[in-house]
Enzyme design. Structure first.
Site, PDB file in Angstrom:
ATOM      1  N   ARG A  50     -19.564  47.098  23.249  1.00 24.17           N
ATOM      2  CA  ARG A  50     -18.977  47.613  24.514  1.00 24.17           C
ATOM      3  C   ARG A  50     -19.827  48.771  25.040  1.00 24.17           C
ATOM      4  O   ARG A  50     -19.557  49.952  24.790  1.00 24.17           O
ATOM      5  CB  ARG A  50     -17.548  48.075  24.288  1.00 24.17           C
ATOM      6  CG  ARG A  50     -16.887  48.718  25.483  1.00 24.17           C
ATOM      7  CD  ARG A  50     -16.644  47.779  26.618  1.00 24.17           C
ATOM      8  NE  ARG A  50     -15.669  46.738  26.249  1.00 24.17           N
ATOM      9  CZ  ARG A  50     -15.486  45.626  26.952  1.00 24.17           C
ATOM     10  NH1 ARG A  50     -16.207  45.393  28.022  1.00 24.17           N
ATOM     11  NH2 ARG A  50     -14.587  44.730  26.573  1.00 24.17           N
ATOM     12  N   GLN A  69     -16.311  34.241  27.568  1.00 27.70           N
ATOM     13  CA  GLN A  69     -16.594  34.973  28.816  1.00 27.70           C
ATOM     14  C   GLN A  69     -17.996  35.565  28.714  1.00 27.70           C
ATOM     15  O   GLN A  69     -18.399  36.102  27.676  1.00 27.70           O
ATOM     16  CB  GLN A  69     -15.554  36.097  29.000  1.00 27.70           C
ATOM     17  CG  GLN A  69     -16.034  37.218  29.914  1.00 27.70           C
ATOM     18  CD  GLN A  69     -14.978  37.707  30.884  1.00 27.70           C
ATOM     19  OE1 GLN A  69     -14.431  36.953  31.692  1.00 27.70           O
ATOM     20  NE2 GLN A  69     -14.721  38.997  30.774  1.00 27.70           N
ATOM     21  N   ARG A  74     -25.007  37.519  24.442  1.00 32.06           N
ATOM     22  CA  ARG A  74     -24.701  38.884  23.983  1.00 32.06           C
ATOM     23  C   ARG A  74     -24.048  38.935  22.600  1.00 32.06           C
ATOM     24  O   ARG A  74     -23.851  40.006  22.042  1.00 32.06           O
ATOM     25  CB  ARG A  74     -23.811  39.597  25.009  1.00 32.06           C
ATOM     26  CG  ARG A  74     -22.436  38.969  25.185  1.00 32.06           C
ATOM     27  CD  ARG A  74     -21.607  39.755  26.193  1.00 32.06           C
ATOM     28  NE  ARG A  74     -20.260  39.182  26.321  1.00 32.06           N
ATOM     29  CZ  ARG A  74     -19.260  39.789  26.935  1.00 32.06           C
ATOM     30  NH1 ARG A  74     -19.472  40.972  27.518  1.00 32.06           N
ATOM     31  NH2 ARG A  74     -18.062  39.236  27.017  1.00 32.06           N
ATOM     32  N   HIS A 144     -25.834  43.594  32.056  1.00 31.98           N
ATOM     33  CA  HIS A 144     -24.541  44.273  32.240  1.00 31.98           C
ATOM     34  C   HIS A 144     -24.665  45.765  31.881  1.00 31.98           C
ATOM     35  O   HIS A 144     -24.108  46.221  30.889  1.00 31.98           O
ATOM     36  CB  HIS A 144     -23.501  43.584  31.339  1.00 31.98           C
ATOM     37  CG  HIS A 144     -22.080  43.790  31.756  1.00 31.98           C
ATOM     38  ND1 HIS A 144     -21.469  45.007  31.764  1.00 31.98           N
ATOM     39  CD2 HIS A 144     -21.138  42.918  32.191  1.00 31.98           C
ATOM     40  CE1 HIS A 144     -20.222  44.890  32.170  1.00 31.98           C
ATOM     41  NE2 HIS A 144     -19.991  43.640  32.437  1.00 31.98           N
ATOM     42  N   GLU A 263     -24.877  46.232  37.620  1.00 33.77           N
ATOM     43  CA  GLU A 263     -25.266  45.047  36.864  1.00 33.77           C
ATOM     44  C   GLU A 263     -26.070  44.047  37.707  1.00 33.77           C
ATOM     45  O   GLU A 263     -25.485  43.207  38.401  1.00 33.77           O
ATOM     46  CB  GLU A 263     -24.029  44.363  36.310  1.00 33.77           C
ATOM     47  CG  GLU A 263     -23.018  45.291  35.658  1.00 33.77           C
ATOM     48  CD  GLU A 263     -21.666  44.637  35.503  1.00 33.77           C
ATOM     49  OE1 GLU A 263     -21.597  43.384  35.488  1.00 33.77           O
ATOM     50  OE2 GLU A 263     -20.655  45.362  35.402  1.00 33.77           O
TER      51      GLU A 263
HETATM   52  O1  TA6 Z   1     -19.093  42.756  35.173  1.00 31.58           O
HETATM   53  C1  TA6 Z   1     -17.755  43.017  35.461  1.00 31.58           C
HETATM   54  C2  TA6 Z   1     -16.889  42.130  34.589  1.00 31.58           C
HETATM   55  O2  TA6 Z   1     -17.074  40.774  34.904  1.00 31.58           O
HETATM   56  C3  TA6 Z   1     -15.454  42.578  34.756  1.00 31.58           C
HETATM   57  O3  TA6 Z   1     -14.701  41.603  35.453  1.00 31.58           O
HETATM   58  C4  TA6 Z   1     -14.983  42.800  33.310  1.00 31.58           C
HETATM   59  O4  TA6 Z   1     -14.471  41.593  32.785  1.00 31.58           O
HETATM   60  C5  TA6 Z   1     -16.282  43.221  32.657  1.00 31.58           C
HETATM   61  O5  TA6 Z   1     -17.236  42.313  33.194  1.00 31.58           O
HETATM   62  C6  TA6 Z   1     -16.271  43.279  31.148  1.00 31.58           C
HETATM   63  O6  TA6 Z   1     -16.149  41.993  30.610  1.00 31.58           O
HETATM   64  P1  TA6 Z   1     -16.086  41.867  28.992  1.00 31.58           P
HETATM   65  O7  TA6 Z   1     -16.053  40.397  28.703  1.00 31.58           O
HETATM   66  O8  TA6 Z   1     -17.308  42.551  28.455  1.00 31.58           O
HETATM   67  O9  TA6 Z   1     -14.842  42.612  28.573  1.00 31.58           O
END
Ligand code: TA6
Length: 289
Positions: A50, A69, A74, A144, A263
């Protein structure tokens, strides 16, 4: 967890974990950390770290539900494939290729090369995505980047203000907000925006003083080595604010006050790569002031 420390003779340092090839620290001087990493970040080799600069590939978000997601880059173990020190630059290159596991999630062959170049004044991170298969594929990619701030209430971001964006909080496309006609964007609530036709250069100011600039580019590289610049890559602006911060176990309840994500990437659509073609996404982080 294995990691690599880059040290420049002028004093700048950067730290990268093989896990996710995640850059977790960039210090132009020993006293100044440019990147934010949550004090609750996990380094368990499972969950994405994080903070720092997690790499998003082959999807942004979770359009393919069977895949995590932001994809698998990563949370994969990257190999350090090269290091080099020249008069001005200290460089490290990591790579990741498709595996049986990734092919089950995403049935394509690829070679990702991630190059970090540290100079006395800047850190450049370049993500190169090459299609190593016999069929074209479509993907998304994003750097990111979590930037450190002293107080989010004193932050202004220059470079976004005249560009259209998709507001993921309000779930609507916005041409531009009247208040954005000023020369910068401020953060005073949960903010999750995908700016399209991005400016290629975002400057973060605190209390009116320029603190860091992020310059970014994207291009397609053809098999013959010729390249076609992608004139306007996207750029996501994100701050989770209060509620989302409390909902993340690996993020402190008040840490939204100390960070903002800028990002660069290609996320408002999928880009297509023919066999042998590559895609290059690059950002240069330049601390100021
Ligand atoms: O980049 C922004 C985003 O897509 C937000 O919507 C939020 O979900 C963030 O990424 C963090 O995502 P993660 O999967 O790292 O918790």
């Amino acid at each position: 967890m294995p990691r690599v420390l880059l040290k420049h003779k002028a004093g700048a340092t950067a730290e990268v974990y093989n896990f996710g090839a995640t850059l977790t620290s960039y210090k132009p001087t020993p006293e100044r950390e440019v990147l934010f990493v949550s004090h609750k970040a996990l380094f368990d080799g499972q969950k994405a770290i994080r903070g720092g600069v997690p790499l998003v590939f082959p999807q942004f978000g979770q359009s393919k539900k069977e895949m995590a997601q932001h994809g698998f880059a990563r949370t994969s173990h990257w190999e350090l494939s090269d290091t080099a020190v020249t008069e001005d630059v200290v460089r490290a290159v990591f790579h990741l290729t498709d595996t049986e596991t990734t092919r089950m999630l995403w049935p394509f062959s690829f070679l990702l090369s991630y190059t970090l170049s540290l100079t006395a004044q800047t850190l450049t991170t370049s993500l190169r995505i090459e299609n190593k298969g016999e069929a074209p594929f479509e993907a998304q990619a994003l750097l990111h980047t979590y930037l450190c701030v002293r107080d989010i209430g004193q932050v202004a971001l220059r470079g976004f203000q005249h560009h259209p964006f998709v507001d993921k909080v309000a779930a609507q496309a916005v041409e531009r907000l009247p208040t954005e006609t000023r020369d910068s964007v401020n953060i005073a609530q949960e903010t999750d925006r995908v700016y399209q036709t991005g400016a290629n250069e975002i400057t973060l100011l605190e209390r009116g003083a320029e603190r860091v600039k992020v310059e970014y580019t994207a291009c397609t590289v053809n098999r013959d080595g010729s390249d076609e610049a992608l004139p306007h890559p996207d750029c996501v602006l994100w701050n989770p604010w209060v509620q989302k911060s409390q909902a993340m176990a690996d993020f402190g309840d008040r840490e939204f006050e100390e960070m903002v994500c800028v990002e660069p990437g290609i996320v408002s659509e999928f880009y297509s790569l023919a066999p042998g073609q590559a895609f290059l996404l690059e950002q240069t982080i330049r601390p100021l002031g």
